[in-house]
Write an enzyme that holds these catalytic residues in place. Structure first.
Site, PDB file in Angstrom:
ATOM      1  N   LYS A 188     -10.367  -1.226  10.342  1.00 11.39           N
ATOM      2  CA  LYS A 188     -10.436  -2.427   9.486  1.00 11.39           C
ATOM      3  C   LYS A 188     -10.818  -3.653  10.325  1.00 11.39           C
ATOM      4  CE  LYS A 188      -7.552  -0.450   6.125  1.00 11.39           C
ATOM      5  NZ  LYS A 188      -8.082  -0.025   4.845  1.00 11.39           N
ATOM      6  N   CYS A 191      -4.823   2.286  -3.688  1.00 17.99           N
ATOM      7  CA  CYS A 191      -3.615   2.848  -3.043  1.00 17.99           C
ATOM      8  C   CYS A 191      -2.409   1.927  -3.248  1.00 17.99           C
ATOM      9  CB  CYS A 191      -3.823   3.119  -1.560  1.00 17.99           C
ATOM     10  SG  CYS A 191      -5.047   4.377  -1.247  1.00 17.99           S
ATOM     11  N   GLN A 193      -4.633  -5.385   6.902  1.00 19.84           N
ATOM     12  CA  GLN A 193      -5.664  -6.301   6.378  1.00 19.84           C
ATOM     13  C   GLN A 193      -5.670  -7.644   7.082  1.00 19.84           C
ATOM     14  OE1 GLN A 193      -7.982  -5.515   4.239  1.00 19.84           O
ATOM     15  NE2 GLN A 193      -7.171  -3.504   3.728  1.00 19.84           N
ATOM     16  N   HIS A 220       0.872  -1.187   0.000  1.00 19.55           N
ATOM     17  CA  HIS A 220       0.000   0.000   0.000  1.00 19.55           C
ATOM     18  C   HIS A 220       0.909   1.237   0.000  1.00 19.55           C
ATOM     19  CE1 HIS A 220      -2.837   2.887   1.851  1.00 19.55           C
ATOM     20  NE2 HIS A 220      -3.811   2.054   1.518  1.00 19.55           N
ATOM     21  N   ASP A 254       3.050  -4.707   8.068  1.00 22.01           N
ATOM     22  CA  ASP A 254       1.828  -3.925   7.916  1.00 22.01           C
ATOM     23  C   ASP A 254       0.653  -4.904   8.034  1.00 22.01           C
ATOM     24  OD1 ASP A 254      -0.455  -2.764   6.917  1.00 22.01           O
ATOM     25  OD2 ASP A 254       0.485  -1.918   5.124  1.00 22.01           O
TER      26      ASP A 254
HETATM   27  N1  PLP Z   1      -1.793  -0.925   4.552  1.00 22.29           N
HETATM   28  C1  PLP Z   1      -2.749  -1.678   3.991  1.00 22.29           C
HETATM   29  C2  PLP Z   1      -2.419  -3.054   3.538  1.00 22.29           C
HETATM   30  C3  PLP Z   1      -4.031  -1.171   3.853  1.00 22.29           C
HETATM   31  O1  PLP Z   1      -4.991  -1.924   3.287  1.00 22.29           O
HETATM   32  C4  PLP Z   1      -4.316   0.136   4.284  1.00 22.29           C
HETATM   33  C5  PLP Z   1      -5.651   0.731   4.071  1.00 22.29           C
HETATM   34  O2  PLP Z   1      -6.360   0.358   3.167  1.00 22.29           O
HETATM   35  C6  PLP Z   1      -3.292   0.868   4.883  1.00 22.29           C
HETATM   36  C7  PLP Z   1      -2.051   0.317   4.991  1.00 22.29           C
HETATM   37  C8  PLP Z   1      -3.538   2.251   5.401  1.00 22.29           C
HETATM   38  O3  PLP Z   1      -4.424   2.200   6.476  1.00 22.29           O
HETATM   39  P1  PLP Z   1      -4.979   3.550   7.120  1.00 22.29           P
HETATM   40  O4  PLP Z   1      -5.525   4.352   5.972  1.00 22.29           O
HETATM   41  O5  PLP Z   1      -6.039   3.068   8.056  1.00 22.29           O
HETATM   42  O6  PLP Z   1      -3.841   4.221   7.797  1.00 22.29           O
END
Ligand code: PLP
Length: 406
Positions: free
Chosen positions: A226, A364, A203, A123, A200
């Protein structure tokens, strides 16, 4: 206990919504999950009956709010199987957690020429903070490629890893393709090469159990929204010895021991990283989400989501011209796809007119889309409250899309 989806649906008031005169079919859970009534009640109860700032006041409301806030920290410690609450830092979400590590651990411990390894599945929030750090420090960002299925090519990871690698930062589960990465393997290899590892978990946490101590992750980040919790709050787990060695990220109230105009000493963990008034209500309500998750039958839930994934994959593949993008060996319940000669956004708009919410675009993950050679995909992502009937509605909706646009 069997997994009762119809009972679970009743716990999520928003699922009763009608869109365009049709029952909502919410298949955008990878963007954010819906919230059970218990979370809404916890938010309401805080503001109605014990709204106060925390850690500072000695009055009844302040003590009650502080205790509830700290109960969430304990719940997260247990949820992630961390060793101590000192290792649980409240952030604004996954993005904030990664930025915290880049700006503290990264700025202090990485030098020009050091390498940071990420993957092609990342992401933007696990790309851009490292690019900013590389620009500032002269570090080098390297990328583990993926194969046609959407799995990381581990031989390439092994090849890229060297004594120059100081940090490996990879996604546990891809938001765009659903790939579950072999993070145990990655962490083991990275540690053997002397690198630290950030995972990270944005998900992963709502789909698979996470034990940060068993994984031996140095840092693990997630977002409450999430995980059936509120927006605007999340977690950075960090190993205590690393958090102790890192300088603070933001300065202000709460993160100090003593301030003079000449010098400030910092608060102990975890408060050193929690400057200013935090998102109190949402943190407190996050515990309600974790408690709610704890009431669900975990095996039943995993089986249900796997069945949804298999059913959706099989049904979508019956649609002519539809191509599933991302067929990793291990996946969570996310299906990305494209339909020949129809732009993903047009598909999303026509599905929306039928009450079906999916995500369209690059999710993203623009560099991943470039690797896959597509402008974007349509993504259906499932949660415990989704049903086979909703997948049938999606498939029927896609037939309409084809009729209108082919
Ligand atoms: N990393 C992953 C794999 C994500 O799916 C997301 C959000 O869709 C993020 C990071 C960023 O999360 P946040 O926008 O809640 O900070």
């Amino acid at each position: 206990m069997s997994f009762e989806v119809n009972r679970i649906r009743k716990d999520f008031p928003l699922l009763d919504t009608q869109v365009a005169g049709k029952p909502l079919v919410y298949l955008d859970n990878a963007a954010t999950t819906q919230k059970p009534a218990a979370v809404l009640d916890a938010l309401d109860a805080y503001y109605r009956s014990y709204n106060a700032n925390i850690h500072r006041g000695i009055h009844y409301l302040a003590e009650k709010a502080t205790a509830a806030f700290e109960e969430t920290r304990k719940a997260v410690r247990d949820f992630l199987h961390a060793g101590s609450t000192e290792e649980i830092i409240f952030t604004y979400g996954t993005t904030d957690g990664i930025n915290l590590v880049a700006n503290t651990y990264g700025r202090k411990f990485l030098q020009a020429g050091d390498e940071i390894l990420i993957s092609a599945l990342e992401h933007h929030s696990n790309i851009v903070p490292w690019q900013l750090l590389c620009e500032e420090k002269g570090c080098v960002l390297k990328v583990i490629p993926i194969d046609d299925r959407g799995d990381l090519i581990l031989e390439e990871f092994d090849r890229l890893l060297s004594e120059k690698t100081k940090l490996v930062s990879v996604v546990h589960v891809s938001n765009a393709l659903g790939t579950i990465n072999p993070v145990e393997y990655i962490i083991g290899k990275a540690h053997a090469a002397g690198a630290k590892v950030l995972i990270d978990g944005a998900q992963a946490c709502s789909h698979i159990p996470v034990n940060v101590q068993e994984l031996d992750a140095d840092f693990y980040v997630l977002s409450a929204h999430k995980l059936f919790g509120p927006t605007g709050t999340g977690i950075l787990y960090g190993k205590k010895e690393l958090l102790l060695a890192m300088p603070p990220f933001r300065g202000g109230g709460e993160m100090i021991k003593e301030v003079t105009f000449e010098k400030t000493t910092y608060a102990d963990l975890p408060y050193k990283f929690e400057a200013g008034t935090p998102n109190i209500a949402d943190v407190i309500a996050f515990k309600a989400a974790l408690d709610y998750l704890g009431t669900l039958d975990k095996e039943g839930l995993a089986r249900h989501e796997h069945e949804l994934l298999e059913y959706a994959t099989a049904q979508l593949e019956t649609i002519e011209g539809l191509r599933i993008i991302g067929k990793a060996r291990k996946k969570i319940s996310v299906v990305s796809f494209a339909i020949e000669n129809i732009h993903p956004q047009d598909i999303g708009i026509i599905l929306d007119q039928q009450g079906i919410a999916v995500r369209t675009g690059h999710h993203c993950t623009q560099p991943l889309m470039q690797c896959l050679g597509v402008p974007g995909t349509v993504r259906a992502s499932f949660a415990p409250y989704n049903t086979r009937e909703e997948i049938d509605a999606l498939v029927a909706g896609l037939h309409k899309v084809k009729k209108f646009l082919s």
